[in-house]
Design an enzyme around this catalytic site. Structure first.
Site, mmCIF file in Angstrom:
data_model
loop_
_atom_site.group_PDB
_atom_site.id
_atom_site.type_symbol
_atom_site.label_atom_id
_atom_site.label_comp_id
_atom_site.label_asym_id
_atom_site.label_seq_id
_atom_site.Cartn_x
_atom_site.Cartn_y
_atom_site.Cartn_z
ATOM 1 N N LYS A 1 2.022 -3.564 6.965
ATOM 2 C CA LYS A 1 2.352 -3.649 5.526
ATOM 3 C C LYS A 1 3.862 -3.556 5.340
ATOM 4 O O LYS A 1 4.458 -4.279 4.529
ATOM 5 C CB LYS A 1 1.662 -2.526 4.752
ATOM 6 C CG LYS A 1 0.182 -2.740 4.554
ATOM 7 C CD LYS A 1 -0.128 -3.777 3.481
ATOM 8 C CE LYS A 1 -1.329 -4.598 3.831
ATOM 9 N NZ LYS A 1 -1.693 -5.625 2.893
ATOM 10 N N TYR B 1 -1.663 -0.406 11.131
ATOM 11 C CA TYR B 1 -1.948 -1.078 9.862
ATOM 12 C C TYR B 1 -0.769 -0.891 8.901
ATOM 13 O O TYR B 1 -0.269 -1.841 8.298
ATOM 14 C CB TYR B 1 -3.240 -0.533 9.232
ATOM 15 C CG TYR B 1 -3.359 -0.840 7.757
ATOM 16 C CD1 TYR B 1 -3.565 -2.141 7.310
ATOM 17 C CD2 TYR B 1 -3.221 0.174 6.796
ATOM 18 C CE1 TYR B 1 -3.642 -2.429 5.955
ATOM 19 C CE2 TYR B 1 -3.302 -0.107 5.444
ATOM 20 C CZ TYR B 1 -3.510 -1.403 5.024
ATOM 21 O OH TYR B 1 -3.571 -1.688 3.687
ATOM 22 N N SER C 1 0.834 -1.210 0.000
ATOM 23 C CA SER C 1 0.000 0.000 0.000
ATOM 24 C C SER C 1 0.859 1.246 0.000
ATOM 25 O O SER C 1 1.971 1.253 0.563
ATOM 26 C CB SER C 1 -0.866 -0.026 1.266
ATOM 27 O OG SER C 1 -1.493 1.222 1.459
HETATM 28 P P1 NAD Z 1 -10.856 -6.653 1.902
HETATM 29 O O1 NAD Z 1 -10.995 -6.591 3.381
HETATM 30 O O2 NAD Z 1 -12.057 -6.406 1.076
HETATM 31 O O3 NAD Z 1 -10.227 -8.056 1.464
HETATM 32 C C1 NAD Z 1 -9.352 -8.785 2.281
HETATM 33 C C2 NAD Z 1 -9.875 -10.219 2.341
HETATM 34 O O4 NAD Z 1 -8.976 -10.995 3.145
HETATM 35 C C3 NAD Z 1 -11.254 -10.316 2.976
HETATM 36 O O5 NAD Z 1 -12.094 -11.119 2.166
HETATM 37 C C4 NAD Z 1 -10.988 -10.988 4.332
HETATM 38 O O6 NAD Z 1 -12.080 -11.772 4.757
HETATM 39 C C5 NAD Z 1 -9.753 -11.814 4.020
HETATM 40 N N1 NAD Z 1 -8.914 -12.110 5.189
HETATM 41 C C6 NAD Z 1 -8.443 -11.238 6.118
HETATM 42 N N2 NAD Z 1 -7.714 -11.897 7.019
HETATM 43 C C7 NAD Z 1 -7.698 -13.201 6.655
HETATM 44 C C8 NAD Z 1 -7.116 -14.373 7.211
HETATM 45 N N3 NAD Z 1 -6.395 -14.346 8.331
HETATM 46 N N4 NAD Z 1 -7.300 -15.539 6.557
HETATM 47 C C9 NAD Z 1 -8.034 -15.596 5.429
HETATM 48 N N5 NAD Z 1 -8.625 -14.529 4.867
HETATM 49 C C10 NAD Z 1 -8.452 -13.337 5.495
HETATM 50 O O7 NAD Z 1 -9.693 -5.634 1.505
HETATM 51 P P2 NAD Z 1 -9.260 -5.119 0.065
HETATM 52 O O8 NAD Z 1 -9.628 -3.691 -0.023
HETATM 53 O O9 NAD Z 1 -9.707 -6.055 -0.977
HETATM 54 O O10 NAD Z 1 -7.685 -5.174 0.241
HETATM 55 C C11 NAD Z 1 -6.934 -6.292 -0.216
HETATM 56 C C12 NAD Z 1 -5.494 -6.093 0.169
HETATM 57 O O11 NAD Z 1 -5.022 -4.875 -0.403
HETATM 58 C C13 NAD Z 1 -5.244 -5.966 1.667
HETATM 59 O O12 NAD Z 1 -4.043 -6.628 1.965
HETATM 60 C C14 NAD Z 1 -5.105 -4.471 1.886
HETATM 61 O O13 NAD Z 1 -4.281 -4.193 2.990
HETATM 62 C C15 NAD Z 1 -4.449 -4.046 0.579
HETATM 63 N N6 NAD Z 1 -4.704 -2.648 0.225
HETATM 64 C C16 NAD Z 1 -6.001 -2.206 0.124
HETATM 65 C C17 NAD Z 1 -6.239 -0.880 -0.223
HETATM 66 C C18 NAD Z 1 -7.650 -0.339 -0.304
HETATM 67 O O14 NAD Z 1 -7.828 0.876 -0.313
HETATM 68 N N7 NAD Z 1 -8.684 -1.164 -0.409
HETATM 69 C C19 NAD Z 1 -5.173 -0.013 -0.457
HETATM 70 C C20 NAD Z 1 -3.874 -0.503 -0.364
HETATM 71 C C21 NAD Z 1 -3.650 -1.835 -0.031
HETATM 72 C C1 UD1 Z 2 -6.733 5.630 3.314
HETATM 73 C C2 UD1 Z 2 -5.990 4.941 4.434
HETATM 74 C C3 UD1 Z 2 -4.613 4.505 3.950
HETATM 75 C C4 UD1 Z 2 -4.715 3.667 2.665
HETATM 76 C C5 UD1 Z 2 -5.471 4.488 1.625
HETATM 77 C C6 UD1 Z 2 -5.664 3.722 0.332
HETATM 78 C C7 UD1 Z 2 -6.912 6.084 6.407
HETATM 79 C C8 UD1 Z 2 -6.654 7.048 7.509
HETATM 80 N N1 UD1 Z 2 -5.898 5.872 5.543
HETATM 81 O O1 UD1 Z 2 -6.109 6.857 3.125
HETATM 82 O O2 UD1 Z 2 -3.960 3.750 4.934
HETATM 83 O O3 UD1 Z 2 -3.436 3.356 2.190
HETATM 84 O O4 UD1 Z 2 -6.765 4.826 2.144
HETATM 85 O O5 UD1 Z 2 -6.676 2.822 0.449
HETATM 86 O O6 UD1 Z 2 -7.961 5.461 6.325
HETATM 87 N N2 UD1 Z 2 -12.216 12.165 3.098
HETATM 88 C C9 UD1 Z 2 -13.218 13.049 3.425
HETATM 89 N N3 UD1 Z 2 -14.342 12.560 4.004
HETATM 90 C C10 UD1 Z 2 -14.530 11.233 4.270
HETATM 91 C C11 UD1 Z 2 -13.496 10.326 3.907
HETATM 92 C C12 UD1 Z 2 -12.352 10.826 3.344
HETATM 93 O O7 UD1 Z 2 -13.081 14.258 3.222
HETATM 94 O O8 UD1 Z 2 -15.579 10.860 4.814
HETATM 95 C C13 UD1 Z 2 -11.002 12.691 2.445
HETATM 96 C C14 UD1 Z 2 -9.716 12.435 3.211
HETATM 97 O O9 UD1 Z 2 -9.454 13.468 4.122
HETATM 98 C C15 UD1 Z 2 -8.700 12.364 2.065
HETATM 99 C C16 UD1 Z 2 -9.501 11.774 0.902
HETATM 100 O O10 UD1 Z 2 -10.875 12.003 1.220
HETATM 101 O O11 UD1 Z 2 -8.283 13.644 1.722
HETATM 102 C C17 UD1 Z 2 -9.293 10.270 0.715
HETATM 103 O O12 UD1 Z 2 -9.523 9.625 1.956
HETATM 104 P P1 UD1 Z 2 -9.511 8.024 2.059
HETATM 105 O O13 UD1 Z 2 -10.422 7.469 1.044
HETATM 106 O O14 UD1 Z 2 -9.749 7.669 3.481
HETATM 107 O O15 UD1 Z 2 -8.033 7.609 1.595
HETATM 108 P P2 UD1 Z 2 -6.600 8.012 2.205
HETATM 109 O O16 UD1 Z 2 -6.692 9.206 3.064
HETATM 110 O O17 UD1 Z 2 -5.653 8.101 1.071
#
Ligand code: NAD
Ligand code: UD1
Length: 360
Positions: A152, A148, A124
């Site tokens: 990572k 968190y 991430s």
């Molecule tokens: P998500 O929560 O929708 O998906 C994660 C999945 O992993 C879920 O289905 C959950 O049930 C499963 N899981 C968690 N712990 C587990 C365990 N111990 N054993 C088996 N399954 C388990 O999240 P996502 O948004 O799809 O994110 C996927 C990955 O990408 C994560 O590693 C997250 O940290 C990373 N990531 C997400 C974002 C984002 O904004 N969504 C951004 C950067 C990185």
């Molecule tokens: C979040 C996560 C970060 C992750 C990233 C990508 C937090 C604190 N950080 O950050 O760890 O890597 O997503 O998935 O959750 N905002 C509003 N109102 C809201 C929600 C968000 O104004 O209700 C604004 C925030 O201040 C920011 C932007 O929208 O400026 C995006 O916010 P968000 O979607 O939470 O993403 P990140 O801040 O990048």
């Protein structure tokens, strides 16, 4: 290839499954549904047009991993399984260390024991914390600001150490910026439990009438319009990068770490306007104080991913909003919206059937 998709029932994992299956890979999805719904599997079957092989497994439980790897060898593992909510991780850091770090160690041990040498890992942009400058390159300083993010970073490091210790083990470390949007079918998408922390799901829920108004966290940031700027990335573009990373590992036999973003910063108000246009709905909002731990602007330099993977984001903010809205309006209560499923009841294949398929 035969690919194990850990966390494949989640938001990004489920979208990646559609692309990986589309490229002809055989998938086994493993998940414990800690943050996802079994309904995803049925929806995936409808999109892919074939059963989705699934095994319920918790990466912290060795017996579950033994069961997963007790079959024909996987050619690669894609590892999405983690807990990901920043605020939640501050309240219960040990659960995050246990689930994310211990789960990853167990997975790597199982891979090592089974001789599986290719890993695609979900990292991430959170590993950059508050970067010194934008766009952020992969060689920027790594300094996360919450439990968190630390999980990572530690996971990246322990995967890196394993690659060092075993020259035949290769990992693609993918640093996602801000994934949003949904599959164009509207059948799968992001379904956060409770009040969404992140901007796009919150805006979608305002548009669909589940929430009254958006709170914009800060109107005094040193940005184009005073609101926070991020690099929003369509989840289908992101999904494609996983298939490209698998190809890279197979072709190049070496590891890589790349940013996945568009390279373009978008402010909160720009996103709100784009969503209002895509949905035809008004998005009421109020500007409130800054959120603790937030930063003004973060966006990627994605050129390394283009150079190494041949990958670049193709879908723009309009497409992200259009597809997020299709998902939200077809499923106002996320996967709790049964109407879409009632239209087509289907089956999810078992591990047993997967073994039979994989064996020949
Ligand atoms: P998500 O929560 O929708 O998906 C994660 C999945 O992993 C879920 O289905 C959950 O049930 C499963 N899981 C968690 N712990 C587990 C365990 N111990 N054993 C088996 N399954 C388990 O999240 P996502 O948004 O799809 O994110 C996927 C990955 O990408 C994560 O590693 C997250 O940290 C990373 N990531 C997400 C974002 C984002 O904004 N969504 C951004 C950067 C990185
Ligand atoms: C979040 C996560 C970060 C992750 C990233 C990508 C937090 C604190 N950080 O950050 O760890 O890597 O997503 O998935 O959750 N905002 C509003 N109102 C809201 C929600 C968000 O104004 O209700 C604004 C925030 O201040 C920011 C932007 O929208 O400026 C995006 O916010 P968000 O979607 O939470 O993403 P990140 O801040 O990048």
């Amino acid at each position: 290839m035969r690919i194990l998709v850990c966390g494949g029932a989640g938001y990004i994992g489920s979208h990646a499954c559609t692309v990986l299956a589309g490229r002809g890979h055989d998938l086994l999805v493993a998940d414990n549904f800690a943050n996802s719904s079994p309904r995803v599997l049925e929806r995936l079957r409808r999109i892919i047009g074939a059963p989705v092989f699934f095994q319920q497994a918790d990466l912290r439980v060795r017996a579950d991993l033994d069961a997963l790897f007790d079959g024909p060898r996987f050619d690669a593992v894609v590892h999405f399984a983690a807990l990901k909510a920043v605020g939640d991780s501050c309240r219960r850091p040990l659960d995050y260390f246990d689930n994310n770090i211990a789960g990853t160690i167990h997975l790597l041990q199982a891979m090592q024991a089974a001789g599986v040498k290719r890993l695609v890992f979900s990292s991430s942009a959170t590993v950059y914390g508050d970067p010194d400058s934008v766009p952020v390159r992969e060689d920027a300083a790594l300094r996360t600001t919450n439990p968190y993010g630390r999980t990572k970073l530690v996971m990246e490091q322990l995967i890196g150490d394993l690659c060092e210790s075993d020259p035949s083990f290769h990992a693609a470390n993918l640093r996602y910026f801000n994934p949003v949007g949904a599959h164009p079918s509207g059948l799968i998408g992001e379904d956060p439990g409770g009040v969404p922390d992140n901007l796009m799901p919150y805006v979608s829920q305002v548009a669909v009438g589940r929430r009254e108004r958006l709170q914009v966290f800060g109107g005094d940031w040193p940005t184009v319009d005073g609101t926070g700027v991020r690099d929003y990335l369509h989840v289908m573009d992101l999904a494609r990068a996983h298939a490209d990373a698998i190809d890279y590992l197979a072709r190049e036999d070496r590891s890589l770490t790349v940013n996945l973003g568009t390279g373009r910063g978008v402010s909160v108000l720009e996103l709100v306007r784009a969503f209002a246009k895509a949905s035809g709905r008004e998005i009421p909002y109020e500007i409130v104080g800054r959120r603790a731990g937030d930063v003004a602007q973060v966006y990627a330099d994605p050129s390394l991913a283009q150079r190494l993977l041949g990958w670049r984001a193709e879908l723009d903010v309009e497409a992200m909003c259009r597809d997020a809205w299709r998902w939200q309006s077809m499923n106002p209560d996320g996967y709790g919206s049964a109407a879409v499923d009632e239209a087509a009841a289907g089956e999810v294949a078992s591990q047993h059937e997967w073994d039979a398929l994989a064996a020949g």
